[in-house]
Design an enzyme around this catalytic site. Structure first.
Site, mmCIF file in Angstrom:
data_model
loop_
_atom_site.group_PDB
_atom_site.id
_atom_site.type_symbol
_atom_site.label_atom_id
_atom_site.label_comp_id
_atom_site.label_asym_id
_atom_site.label_seq_id
_atom_site.Cartn_x
_atom_site.Cartn_y
_atom_site.Cartn_z
ATOM 1 N N HIS A 89 0.941 -1.302 0.080
ATOM 2 C CA HIS A 89 -0.110 0.027 0.061
ATOM 3 C C HIS A 89 0.819 1.144 -0.029
ATOM 4 O O HIS A 89 1.865 1.358 0.825
ATOM 5 C CB HIS A 89 -0.859 -0.062 1.523
ATOM 6 C CG HIS A 89 -1.848 1.174 1.234
ATOM 7 N ND1 HIS A 89 -1.713 2.437 1.544
ATOM 8 C CD2 HIS A 89 -3.280 1.009 0.824
ATOM 9 C CE1 HIS A 89 -2.804 3.066 1.331
ATOM 10 N NE2 HIS A 89 -3.738 2.140 1.089
ATOM 11 N N CYS A 120 -3.708 2.584 -4.681
ATOM 12 C CA CYS A 120 -4.331 3.481 -4.091
ATOM 13 C C CYS A 120 -4.538 4.467 -4.434
ATOM 14 O O CYS A 120 -3.489 5.623 -4.439
ATOM 15 C CB CYS A 120 -4.320 3.314 -2.465
ATOM 16 S SG CYS A 120 -5.344 4.154 -1.520
ATOM 17 N N HIS A 134 -7.519 0.309 -4.796
ATOM 18 C CA HIS A 134 -8.533 1.076 -3.909
ATOM 19 C C HIS A 134 -8.810 2.215 -4.592
ATOM 20 O O HIS A 134 -7.769 2.988 -4.901
ATOM 21 C CB HIS A 134 -7.397 1.294 -2.658
ATOM 22 C CG HIS A 134 -7.178 0.441 -1.469
ATOM 23 N ND1 HIS A 134 -6.501 0.718 -0.457
ATOM 24 C CD2 HIS A 134 -7.358 -1.083 -1.514
ATOM 25 C CE1 HIS A 134 -6.298 -0.361 0.218
ATOM 26 N NE2 HIS A 134 -6.601 -1.534 -0.359
ATOM 27 N N ASP A 175 -12.912 2.607 -1.794
ATOM 28 C CA ASP A 175 -11.959 3.016 -0.656
ATOM 29 C C ASP A 175 -12.790 4.153 0.277
ATOM 30 O O ASP A 175 -13.985 4.507 -0.341
ATOM 31 C CB ASP A 175 -10.685 3.490 -0.864
ATOM 32 C CG ASP A 175 -9.706 3.329 0.330
ATOM 33 O OD1 ASP A 175 -10.225 2.679 1.309
ATOM 34 O OD2 ASP A 175 -8.598 3.557 -0.047
ATOM 35 N N HIS A 176 -12.369 4.369 1.510
ATOM 36 C CA HIS A 176 -13.061 5.661 2.215
ATOM 37 C C HIS A 176 -14.443 6.143 1.677
ATOM 38 O O HIS A 176 -14.298 6.932 0.548
ATOM 39 C CB HIS A 176 -12.022 6.590 2.488
ATOM 40 C CG HIS A 176 -10.720 6.051 3.065
ATOM 41 N ND1 HIS A 176 -10.039 7.013 3.560
ATOM 42 C CD2 HIS A 176 -10.648 4.811 3.486
ATOM 43 C CE1 HIS A 176 -9.058 6.175 4.268
ATOM 44 N NE2 HIS A 176 -9.402 5.036 4.347
ATOM 45 N N TYR A 221 -15.365 4.058 6.603
ATOM 46 C CA TYR A 221 -15.761 2.640 6.468
ATOM 47 C C TYR A 221 -17.349 2.242 6.664
ATOM 48 O O TYR A 221 -17.486 1.350 7.217
ATOM 49 C CB TYR A 221 -14.814 1.503 7.232
ATOM 50 C CG TYR A 221 -13.634 1.657 6.462
ATOM 51 C CD1 TYR A 221 -13.164 0.844 5.328
ATOM 52 C CD2 TYR A 221 -12.399 2.450 6.925
ATOM 53 C CE1 TYR A 221 -12.112 0.991 4.776
ATOM 54 C CE2 TYR A 221 -11.237 2.483 6.386
ATOM 55 C CZ TYR A 221 -11.028 1.483 5.165
ATOM 56 O OH TYR A 221 -9.977 1.505 4.589
HETATM 57 C C1 DNO Z 1 -6.817 3.233 5.383
HETATM 58 C C2 DNO Z 1 -6.173 1.916 4.748
HETATM 59 C C3 DNO Z 1 -4.847 1.663 5.170
HETATM 60 C C4 DNO Z 1 -4.301 0.326 4.587
HETATM 61 C C5 DNO Z 1 -2.947 -0.183 5.145
HETATM 62 C C6 DNO Z 1 -2.591 -1.340 4.469
HETATM 63 O O1 DNO Z 1 -7.925 3.392 5.527
HETATM 64 O O2 DNO Z 1 -6.065 2.117 3.356
HETATM 65 O O3 DNO Z 1 -4.913 1.410 6.530
HETATM 66 O O4 DNO Z 1 -5.464 -0.639 4.899
HETATM 67 O O5 DNO Z 1 -2.071 0.897 4.859
HETATM 68 O O6 DNO Z 1 -1.441 -1.831 5.096
#
Ligand code: DNO
Length: 363
Positions: free
Chosen positions: A207, A245, A272, A317-318, A331
């Site tokens: 990541h 990401c 992501h 993601d988020h 989340y």
């Molecule tokens: C945050 C996530 C990170 C991710 C880690 C992977 O929301 O994208 O916490 O899970 O960096 O190890």
């Protein structure tokens, strides 16, 4: 491509597997043994139980996020090989349980960093946000405190109370670690784990650093095209790959996301997808997934993934916090479900257009 949702396990998540199963097109979860501390071995039984629970809900485990890397490995301390051996044992157990994707990060001390967890946007939703000024004005311990007061009763990944307790000590460990040393420790770790990844066909997906620059003076090495390619070349196995990401690489407006996706062809194992709205280059907030709500062109991003033959899981993601939902910031269910539906729609259109293009070429 498989559409997935991140799920923290029934003990920690406000979102249920049943709800996830009802999002159109979501077939898998990205999950973890959330209660495990970095460095602990995951037993086969524990992994198996998680798998069974997921399958009973009509879903499957598409990947693990995260198996966290102990600070001893990141700092290359004398006991680092013990922790690498533990990591290998965990990978072996995951492999035996037929799990082939592991996301991890190599960020010192903190995982991702945001300075606000509930900034109000013009539509009344609340989102995670970052301002460099807030980081410059605060010491890390203070920031830990203010963040943990705002977690809606949840424990956010990377902001666990155990970390808070050791924050000073952890900073001490990094005094002698510059970017080159951190990179060396990362390649040492990857070289040690590659044989087990090859044996069980496990794809490791690093990541990126979030934000994609140094915070609190700590070294950061997975933050742009040059550095990520450097890592891909240093350990040149297809199992050494990336969790692309958009919201992390994209924090630096100098990163051209679609160009990076093309440059990483074949090495992106997981994506992501999230959007950011910049108020200035170092003040941004997370937006809805829809392109027009933020600065990123989601159509072009997904098209680049499609064109490079990406076939791993995507997770929206988020999400924003909307409709009065109370959940771990970023989340909740609602906005990530909207995100999944939107991203699935884009993907369907891209796929169908590509097919049409092929037919025209044949004529
Ligand atoms: C945050 C996530 C990170 C991710 C880690 C992977 O929301 O994208 O916490 O899970 O960096 O190890």
């Amino acid at each position: 491509m498989e559409m997935t949702l991140r799920w923290y396990g029934s003990k920690f998540d406000t979102v249920t597997l049943k709800q996830i199963r009802q999002i159109p097109g979501v077939t898998g979860v990205i999950t973890t043994l959330y209660g495990k501390a970095a460095g602990e071995v995951w037993s086969r039984e524990e992994i198996h139980a998680l798998k069974e629970e997921t399958q009973a809900a009509g879903l499957h485990i598409s990947g693990i996020e995260s198996v966290n890397v102990h600070e001893a490995i990141k700092t290359g301390s004398p006991d680092c090989n013990e922790y690498i051996a533990n990591y290998i044992e965990t990978l072996e157990n995951l492999g035996k349980e037929d799990i082939h994707l592991v996301c991890y990060n190599f960020m010192p001390v903190f995982d991702w960093t945001r300075t606000e967890l509930a900034r109000v946007r013009p539509d009344g939703s609340t989102v995670l946000a970052y301002t460099q000024k807030a980081v410059d004005d605060l010491n890390p311990e203070k920031m830990f405190e203010s963040i943990s007061n705002d977690m809606n009763g949840s424990i956010m990944p990377g902001w666990e109370p155990e970390r808070l307790a050791h924050v000073k000590e952890l900073f001490g460990l990094y005094k002698k670690i510059d970017e080159d040393k951190l990179f060396e420790n990362l390649t040492h770790f990857l070289k040690q784990i590659m044989p087990v990844c090859e044996k069980y066909q496990i794809n490791m997906a690093i990541h990126p650093d979030d934000p994609a620059w140094s915070v609190f003076g700590l070294p950061r090495i997975i933050n742009n095209k040059k550095n990520i390619l450097r890592l891909m070349h240093a350990v040149d196995s297809p199992h050494n790959g990336v969790a692309f990401c958009t919201g992390s690489f994209g924090t630096n407006l100098g990163n051209d996301l679609t160009d990076m996706i093309h440059a990483l062809k074949g090495r992106i194992h997981f994506a992501h997808i999230r959007n950011l709205k910049f108020l200035s280059p170092d003040n941004f907030e997370e937006a809805a997934h829809l392109s027009s709500d933020g600065n990123f062109d989601m159509y072009e991003i997904l098209k680049a993934l499609f064109e490079t033959g990406f076939d791993g899981p995507i997770r929206p993601d988020h999400g924003r916090m909307i409709w009065d939902e109370k959940a771990m910031p970023g989340y909740g269910l609602y906005d990530r479900a909207l995100g999944a539906a939107y991203l699935n729609g884009l993907w369907e259109a891209i796929q169908k257009n590509a097919k049409k293009g092929e037919r025209h070429e044949v004529k």
